[in-house]
Design an enzyme around this catalytic site. Structure first.
Site, PDB file in Angstrom:
ATOM      1  N   SER A   1     -84.974   4.767  19.549  1.00 48.16           N
ATOM      2  CA  SER A   1     -85.511   3.492  20.017  1.00 48.16           C
ATOM      3  C   SER A   1     -86.587   2.888  19.125  1.00 48.16           C
ATOM      4  O   SER A   1     -86.744   1.674  19.093  1.00 48.16           O
ATOM      5  CB  SER A   1     -86.049   3.648  21.436  1.00 48.16           C
ATOM      6  OG  SER A   1     -87.000   4.688  21.495  1.00 48.16           O
TER       7      SER A   1
ATOM      8  N   LYS B   1     -81.126  -2.757  29.097  1.00 51.84           N
ATOM      9  CA  LYS B   1     -81.279  -3.208  27.713  1.00 51.84           C
ATOM     10  C   LYS B   1     -80.108  -4.138  27.381  1.00 51.84           C
ATOM     11  O   LYS B   1     -80.060  -5.232  27.915  1.00 51.84           O
ATOM     12  CB  LYS B   1     -81.432  -1.987  26.811  1.00 51.84           C
ATOM     13  CG  LYS B   1     -82.808  -1.372  27.057  1.00 51.84           C
ATOM     14  CD  LYS B   1     -83.044  -0.013  26.515  1.00 51.84           C
ATOM     15  CE  LYS B   1     -84.472   0.416  26.908  1.00 51.84           C
ATOM     16  NZ  LYS B   1     -84.686   1.842  26.868  1.00 51.84           N
TER      17      LYS B   1
ATOM     18  N   HIS C   1     -79.965   2.674  23.490  1.00 53.60           N
ATOM     19  CA  HIS C   1     -79.951   1.591  22.493  1.00 53.60           C
ATOM     20  C   HIS C   1     -78.628   1.528  21.739  1.00 53.60           C
ATOM     21  O   HIS C   1     -78.494   0.786  20.772  1.00 53.60           O
ATOM     22  CB  HIS C   1     -81.115   1.744  21.521  1.00 53.60           C
ATOM     23  CG  HIS C   1     -82.445   1.672  22.201  1.00 53.60           C
ATOM     24  ND1 HIS C   1     -83.111   0.493  22.414  1.00 53.60           N
ATOM     25  CD2 HIS C   1     -83.193   2.644  22.778  1.00 53.60           C
ATOM     26  CE1 HIS C   1     -84.237   0.741  23.072  1.00 53.60           C
ATOM     27  NE2 HIS C   1     -84.306   2.040  23.310  1.00 53.60           N
TER      28      HIS C   1
HETATM   29  C1  LIG Z   1     -85.663   2.669  27.617  1.00 54.39           C
HETATM   30  C2  LIG Z   1     -85.197   4.063  27.500  1.00 54.39           C
HETATM   31  C3  LIG Z   1     -85.120   4.898  28.607  1.00 54.39           C
HETATM   32  C4  LIG Z   1     -85.646   4.482  29.944  1.00 54.39           C
HETATM   33  O1  LIG Z   1     -84.828   3.540  30.538  1.00 54.39           O
HETATM   34  P1  LIG Z   1     -85.429   2.528  31.621  1.00 54.39           P
HETATM   35  O2  LIG Z   1     -84.230   1.994  32.307  1.00 54.39           O
HETATM   36  O3  LIG Z   1     -86.194   1.506  30.865  1.00 54.39           O
HETATM   37  O4  LIG Z   1     -86.300   3.348  32.530  1.00 54.39           O
HETATM   38  C5  LIG Z   1     -84.567   6.147  28.441  1.00 54.39           C
HETATM   39  N1  LIG Z   1     -84.147   6.572  27.239  1.00 54.39           N
HETATM   40  C6  LIG Z   1     -84.277   5.811  26.136  1.00 54.39           C
HETATM   41  C7  LIG Z   1     -83.820   6.334  24.818  1.00 54.39           C
HETATM   42  C8  LIG Z   1     -84.808   4.540  26.226  1.00 54.39           C
HETATM   43  O5  LIG Z   1     -84.947   3.794  25.139  1.00 54.39           O
END
Ligand SMILES: *Cc1c(COP(=O)(O)O)cnc(C)c1O
Length: 402
Positions: free
Chosen positions: A183, A242, A211
């Site tokens: 990320s 995302k 991602h």
């Molecule tokens: C954003 C993210 C999460 C957490 O997800 P949310 O839905 O925002 O709680 C978990 N793992 C990774 C790699 C992330 O980038």
């Protein structure tokens, strides 16, 4: 010590280290252009990689279900909160990922801290990549597993941890946890090699595609699908907040995995179900990805990624995330503020999100950016190079020079 005194002295310490964080407030929908703290700004900070957060189909589905089912789920899914919309979402996710079954969670954080402890406890081992997301690290710790961390993408070190785990815990379970796209660095895991290693050592694998989904592979099905490895990965995770533009997360795998998590994952059992409207928006996003319009959006995103690469000489992107490593926390913040003055929202990412001394600007691209916005950002970044007080950007990707 007085409680308020404790709080203010802690905050002062954080601020002096250049690590104080403040909330920004948006007054518009999520998108490439946003109204942020009262100013129109071009947004290069969102994980809404496909521009689906404000997409009419997601809005329509969410509104329709909101009218039908109301605002709240009322209880956890095991009590009386399991609405038809949650089941429809889980089915859509399994179909999209080509797995037997799926189970959605309210957030990615909840999925990670819910799932890992169900597989690995105090007599087991969890082996994580050094750059794994905080939620994965917390999940490993929460279950009380013996945790080993290998340097980022270092297969030799992963192999030696696997050998260690087998020797030290001959009857224990061994779970390897990696992401597909990291990320804060935007690079990709050597997934095929990781799968081969875990198989050679009789370990299991969890891959977090937070991602990767919506970005990599045909119609954004993710890296595991792109490499044809889906069937060899025990636990596939991804998030819905995302690229999918909604909120929540999924775990995809076997039907037994789904049934097991429904019975054991504490963040699933002891937490109110997401609003049915949110589940409907997520399902609409999956349906868009499965349609030609989805493939088109993924292609638009990759066009934008190639445009930014062209504007930053020497850069090569493996995902929608472009980090520009600055080093110092205060310097990164200063650069982010200057970009802000030029009308770009590019956050400075600092400890503890990344290691101390590796603060960076994190540019995130979306299918909804206009080509001119990207060209203009690249131009501004080149202009910042050489400004008095501007660091030269070591280590990592240097600030681009003209
Ligand atoms: C954003 C993210 C999460 C957490 O997800 P949310 O839905 O925002 O709680 C978990 N793992 C990774 C790699 C992330 O980038």
């Amino acid at each position: 010590m007085d409680f308020q005194q404790f709080l203010s002295s802690e905050l002062e310490r954080i601020e002096q280290a250049g690590l104080l964080r403040r909330l920004r407030t948006l007054e518009s929908a999520q998108g490439a252009e946003v109204l942020c703290d009262g100013a129109e700004i071009i947004n290069f900070s969102s994980n809404d990689y496909l521009g689906l957060a404000a997409h009419p189909r997601l809005r329509e589905e969410a509104c329709r279900v909101l009218e039908e089912a109301g605002a709240g789920a009322g209880a956890s899914r095991l009590i009386c909160g399991n609405h038809r919309e949650h089941e429809r979402l889980d089915e859509a996710l399994a179909r999209f990922k080509g797995t037997e079954a799926a189970l959605s969670f309210s957030t990615g954080y909840a999925a990670a801290v819910g799932v890992i402890p169900t597989v690995a406890g105090s007599t087991d081992v969890v082996i994580l990549d050094k750059l794994c997301h905080a939620s994965l690290v917390d999940g490993a710790r929460l279950g009380g597993a013996n945790v080993r961390v290998f340097p980022h993408n270092n297969l030799e070190k992963l192999a030696s941890h696997l050998r260690w785990a087998r020797e030290k815990f001959p009857t224990g379970r061994v779970l390897v946890v990696v992401e597909s796209v990291y990320s804060m660095d935007g690079d990709v895991a050597p997934l095929r090699e990781v799968v081969e290693l875990k198989e050679a050592h009789g370990a299991w694998l969890m891959v977090d595609e937070a991602h990767g989904v919506g970005v990599l592979g045909a119609s954004g099905r993710g890296l595991a699908d792109a490499l044809g490895l889906g069937g060899r990965i025990e636990i596939q995770m991804g998030t819905l907040g995302k690229a999918l533009g909604s909120a929540g997360a999924y775990i995809c795998g076997s039907r037994a995995l789904r049934d097991f998590l429904i019975n054991r994952a504490r963040s699933f059992i002891f937490s109110t179900a997401p609003s049915p409207a949110t589940a409907a928006a997520s399902r609409a996003a999956v349906e868009i990805l499965e349609s030609p319009a989805g493939a088109e959006r993924v292609a638009m995103l990759w066009n934008n990624i190639r445009s930014l690469e062209a504007g930053i000489p020497g850069s090569r992107a493996e995902s929608a995330i472009f980090p520009i490593v600055i080093g110092g926390e205060l310097e990164a913040v200063e650069l982010s503020l200057r970009l802000r003055e030029e009308g770009f929202l590019v956050p400075a990412i600092r400890y503890p999100t990344v290691a101390r001394g590796s603060a960076r600007l994190r540019i995130a691209l979306s299918a909804s950016h206009q080509k001119e916005e990207i060209v203009s950002l690249a131009h501004t970044l080149r202009g910042l190079q050489g400004t008095p007080g501007t660091p030269t950007g070591a280590p990592g990707t240097p600030l681009p020079a003209d």
